[in-house]
Design an enzyme around this catalytic site. Structure first.
Site, PDB file in Angstrom:
ATOM      1  N   ASP A  48       4.674   7.497 -17.576  1.00  0.00           N
ATOM      2  CA  ASP A  48       4.618   5.855 -17.363  1.00  0.00           C
ATOM      3  C   ASP A  48       6.045   5.726 -17.142  1.00  0.00           C
ATOM      4  OD1 ASP A  48       5.096   3.283 -17.722  1.00  0.00           O
ATOM      5  OD2 ASP A  48       2.657   3.252 -18.472  1.00  0.00           O
ATOM      6  N   HIS A  49       6.622   5.295 -16.020  1.00  0.00           N
ATOM      7  CA  HIS A  49       8.006   5.207 -15.858  1.00  0.00           C
ATOM      8  C   HIS A  49       8.626   4.109 -16.740  1.00  0.00           C
ATOM      9  CE1 HIS A  49       7.079   2.030 -13.007  1.00  0.00           C
ATOM     10  NE2 HIS A  49       8.330   1.688 -12.839  1.00  0.00           N
ATOM     11  N   LYS A  74       0.489   7.861 -12.856  1.00  0.00           N
ATOM     12  CA  LYS A  74      -0.630   7.030 -12.710  1.00  0.00           C
ATOM     13  C   LYS A  74      -0.963   7.201 -11.341  1.00  0.00           C
ATOM     14  CE  LYS A  74       0.292   2.800 -12.604  1.00  0.00           C
ATOM     15  NZ  LYS A  74       0.788   1.707 -11.612  1.00  0.00           N
ATOM     16  N   LYS A  88       2.419 -10.440  -8.914  1.00  0.00           N
ATOM     17  CA  LYS A  88       3.133 -10.203  -7.822  1.00  0.00           C
ATOM     18  C   LYS A  88       3.490 -11.767  -7.314  1.00  0.00           C
ATOM     19  CE  LYS A  88       2.244  -5.823  -7.627  1.00  0.00           C
ATOM     20  NZ  LYS A  88       3.097  -4.783  -7.959  1.00  0.00           N
ATOM     21  N   LYS A 133      12.577   3.463 -19.030  1.00  0.00           N
ATOM     22  CA  LYS A 133      13.419   2.428 -18.612  1.00  0.00           C
ATOM     23  C   LYS A 133      14.459   2.531 -20.001  1.00  0.00           C
ATOM     24  CE  LYS A 133      10.957  -0.249 -15.681  1.00  0.00           C
ATOM     25  NZ  LYS A 133      11.559  -0.428 -14.312  1.00  0.00           N
ATOM     26  N   ARG A 158       1.309  19.888   2.065  1.00  0.00           N
ATOM     27  CA  ARG A 158       0.135  20.547   3.166  1.00  0.00           C
ATOM     28  C   ARG A 158       0.927  20.523   4.678  1.00  0.00           C
ATOM     29  NH1 ARG A 158      -4.691  16.841   3.114  1.00  0.00           N
ATOM     30  NH2 ARG A 158      -3.147  15.377   3.747  1.00  0.00           N
ATOM     31  N   GLU A 164       6.981  -9.921 -10.839  1.00  0.00           N
ATOM     32  CA  GLU A 164       7.554  -9.323  -9.630  1.00  0.00           C
ATOM     33  C   GLU A 164       7.539 -10.388  -8.610  1.00  0.00           C
ATOM     34  OE1 GLU A 164       6.820  -4.918  -9.269  1.00  0.00           O
ATOM     35  OE2 GLU A 164       4.736  -5.879  -9.903  1.00  0.00           O
ATOM     36  N   ASP A 212      -3.243  -1.538 -12.393  1.00  0.00           N
ATOM     37  CA  ASP A 212      -2.012  -1.046 -11.953  1.00  0.00           C
ATOM     38  C   ASP A 212      -0.935  -1.515 -13.055  1.00  0.00           C
ATOM     39  OD1 ASP A 212      -0.270  -0.490  -9.692  1.00  0.00           O
ATOM     40  OD2 ASP A 212       0.510  -2.392  -9.575  1.00  0.00           O
ATOM     41  N   HIS A 239       1.701  -0.098 -18.397  1.00  0.00           N
ATOM     42  CA  HIS A 239       3.089  -0.150 -18.479  1.00  0.00           C
ATOM     43  C   HIS A 239       3.033  -1.430 -19.611  1.00  0.00           C
ATOM     44  CE1 HIS A 239       3.857   1.979 -14.981  1.00  0.00           C
ATOM     45  NE2 HIS A 239       3.864   0.855 -14.327  1.00  0.00           N
TER      46      HIS A 239
HETATM   47  C1  BG6 Z   1       3.985   0.535 -10.584  1.00  0.00           C
HETATM   48  C2  BG6 Z   1       3.064  -0.372  -9.969  1.00  0.00           C
HETATM   49  O1  BG6 Z   1       3.683   1.691 -11.548  1.00  0.00           O
HETATM   50  O2  BG6 Z   1       5.276  -0.275 -10.977  1.00  0.00           O
HETATM   51  C3  BG6 Z   1       3.657  -1.343  -9.159  1.00  0.00           C
HETATM   52  O3  BG6 Z   1       2.112   0.561  -9.265  1.00  0.00           O
HETATM   53  C4  BG6 Z   1       4.830  -2.056  -9.522  1.00  0.00           C
HETATM   54  O4  BG6 Z   1       2.566  -2.179  -8.499  1.00  0.00           O
HETATM   55  C5  BG6 Z   1       5.708  -1.126 -10.154  1.00  0.00           C
HETATM   56  O5  BG6 Z   1       5.484  -2.822  -8.644  1.00  0.00           O
HETATM   57  C6  BG6 Z   1       6.776  -1.919 -10.824  1.00  0.00           C
HETATM   58  O6  BG6 Z   1       7.845  -1.120 -11.561  1.00  0.00           O
HETATM   59  P1  BG6 Z   1       9.295  -1.521 -11.865  1.00  0.00           P
HETATM   60  O7  BG6 Z   1      10.187  -0.286 -12.139  1.00  0.00           O
HETATM   61  O8  BG6 Z   1       9.902  -1.907 -10.268  1.00  0.00           O
HETATM   62  O9  BG6 Z   1       9.354  -2.676 -12.673  1.00  0.00           O
END
Ligand code: BG6
Length: 478
Positions: A172-173, A143, A326, A177, A46, A211, A230, A235
């Site tokens: 979904d990343h 997501k 976290k 991996k 935008r 994390e 989240d 994941h």
């Molecule tokens: C994201 C979450 O999808 O994945 C985050 O929204 C999280 O809260 C992150 O920190 C973790 O990804 P990775 O690849 O660092 O394990």
């Protein structure tokens, strides 16, 4: 191997995800020689920018977020040449004709929706009504894909009005991996593990994504989600599916996704004794979760541990323990398959109890360890000791380890190749919400309060208790 020539449009091209992950990832694929000479990337957003300003923004992003030092300034310059910018109004008519003008015929067209989900429907609609997307075009969505079953269904329906399921790539990343894909290679490329991969031999499975970061900076988003929405719904659920699914007949998108879906559908509801939620406390120098979230009465969880059961022949009776949070002790993600003790010890009671453990480390230090029992070396008699059979990808691959690609890089290239195997299908996402929703509703209805836990610890004591009650223990977070 270079992919086919493409035009990739990134909606939200100046946003956080684009700067942190998508654009540096594309840059690394460019450096690796995977982008054809004429491929183009078009930032669409935008804000008012010209192409020069957009290129500058991307240059800064690459310098800040590209971890691998494989490219020099000259290459950055060559990469930036591929970039264009167009200002579009997702909810209006500005910019869409200009975007149409920019798109070439006869190349792969992909549209990355790196924007709020509330805009997915508007953008999809305009891509069709302005005749920008053709039948082979692909759209990529991120997501959060909904915040419950109803909203996910609505998003699916909005996209389905304009695009076929074979054109929709839900990222979904975690699926991108390297180790997550390796999980499938290990399970289905070896004869060794599969015969033991069931409740007869596996005592339980632990999936941990820990994390060290807090939610400061994104407290507002996070407080509306919590660890369940989240991390678990997407994941951890994906990891659970890959570890628990039946062997697909082929490594192709629908064969794999059909098997994952069956796992989600076989998940039993979880009662509240099998869920522990937590919130991190303040340290001497850092704020508490509630302060980070900006709500002194927040009941959102920054930690969750769950005991899940899968109702099918393979897994009946084997609990799956999931845990994520976290501000935990260490940043570590692993899946641990905890095998049962040998049925009879020929070495007598004094030799102790020994059970094999296969742990698959997703990050950091990607690799696998198999804990096996051997005789303690030396003349001390038949004493048993556990030793690790260790495989670190970095060591096993040597110099090629540098080649381990970031999740986003791989997934974007899969979009261009038209391979949906590592993307979630609409029914999978809905099934995951259908399982998640009642758990969230139940704790909301009961007015459950998350347990406080010390920052940089292993989470609330209650999570440890959940396993102790049944004579099990979490693996150490380290
Ligand atoms: C994201 C979450 O999808 O994945 C985050 O929204 C999280 O809260 C992150 O920190 C973790 O990804 P990775 O690849 O660092 O394990």
């Amino acid at each position: 191997i270079p992919v086919d020539d493409f035009d990739l449009v990134i909606f939200g091209g100046t946003g956080d995800l684009a700067r942190r992950k998508i654009l540096p990832g594309l840059y690394r694929r460019f450096c690796a020689g995977q982008m054809p000479e004429t491929a183009r990337i078009i930032g669409a957003a935008r804000s008012e920018h010209d192409t020069e300003e957009f290129r500058q923004l991307v240059r800064d992003a690459i310098r800040e977020f590209s971890t691998k030092n494989t490219c020099d300034e000259g290459q950055i310059g060559a990469f930036l040449e591929r970039l264009d910018y167009v200002q579009v109004d997702a909810r209006g008519s500005d910019g869409w004709d200009a975007l149409k003008e920019m798109m070439r015929d006869g190349v792969v067209k992909a549209y990355y929706f790196s924007v709020a989900p509330s805009l997915f429907g508007d953008i999809a609609e305009r891509l069709q009504s302005y005749g920008i997307a053709d039948e082979s075009a692909r759209i990529v969505v991120e997501k959060p894909f909904g915040r419950d079953l109803d909203s996910a269904k609505k998003l699916n329906a909005d996209l389905a009005k304009h695009f076929d399921e074979t054109q929709i790539y839900r990222i979904d990343h975690y699926l991108g991996k390297e180790t997550v894909q390796n999980l499938m290679a290990v399970r289905f490329g070896n004869i060794l593990f599969e015969p033991l991969w069931n409740s007869q031999y596996v005592d339980h499975i632990q999936i941990t994504v820990a994390e060290t970061v807090g939610v400061g900076g994104r407290g507002e988003y996070y407080d509306r989600s919590g660890a369940m929405r989240d991390m678990v719904q997407n994941h951890l659920m994906q990891l659970l599916c890959l570890i628990a699914m039946e062997p697909p007949s082929r490594f192709d998108p629908d064969a794999v996704r059909d098997e994952k879906l069956k796992v989600i559908r076989a998940l039993e509801p979880v009662d509240h004794h099998s869920i522990v939620r937590g919130q991190y406390e303040a340290t001497a120098t850092e704020p508490s979760y509630r302060e980070d979230a900006g709500d002194p009465r927040s009941t959102t969880e920054s930690f969750i541990a769950l005991r899940c059961m899968i109702s099918n022949w393979r897994w009946a009776g084997t609990p799956f323990f999931l845990r994520t949070g976290k501000k935990l002790k260490a940043r570590t993600s692993e899946i641990a398959v905890m095998f049962k003790d040998a049925p009879h010890s020929i070495f007598g009671e004094e030799a102790g109890r020994h059970a094999n453990v296969l742990s698959i480390r997703l990050q950091p230090n990607e690799g696998m360890t198999l804990k096996v029992t051997i005789k303690e070396p030396g003349p001390g008699g038949m004493r048993l000791v556990d030793v690790p059979l260790d495989m670190s990808f970095a060591e096993a691959l040597g110099d090629d380890a540098e080649e381990i690609t970031d999740a986003y890089e791989r997934l974007i290239m899969d979009v261009i190749r038209g391979n949906q195997t590592l993307f979630m299908r609409g029914d999978e996402v809905e099934a995951a919400w259908a399982w998640t929703d009642p758990l969230i509703e139940s704790w909301e209805k009961r007015g459950d309060m998350p347990k406080a836990y010390e920052a940089y610890s292993s989470g609330p004591e209650e999570a440890a208790m959940m396993l102790h009650r049944e004579g099990r223990r979490w693996r150490e977070i380290k």
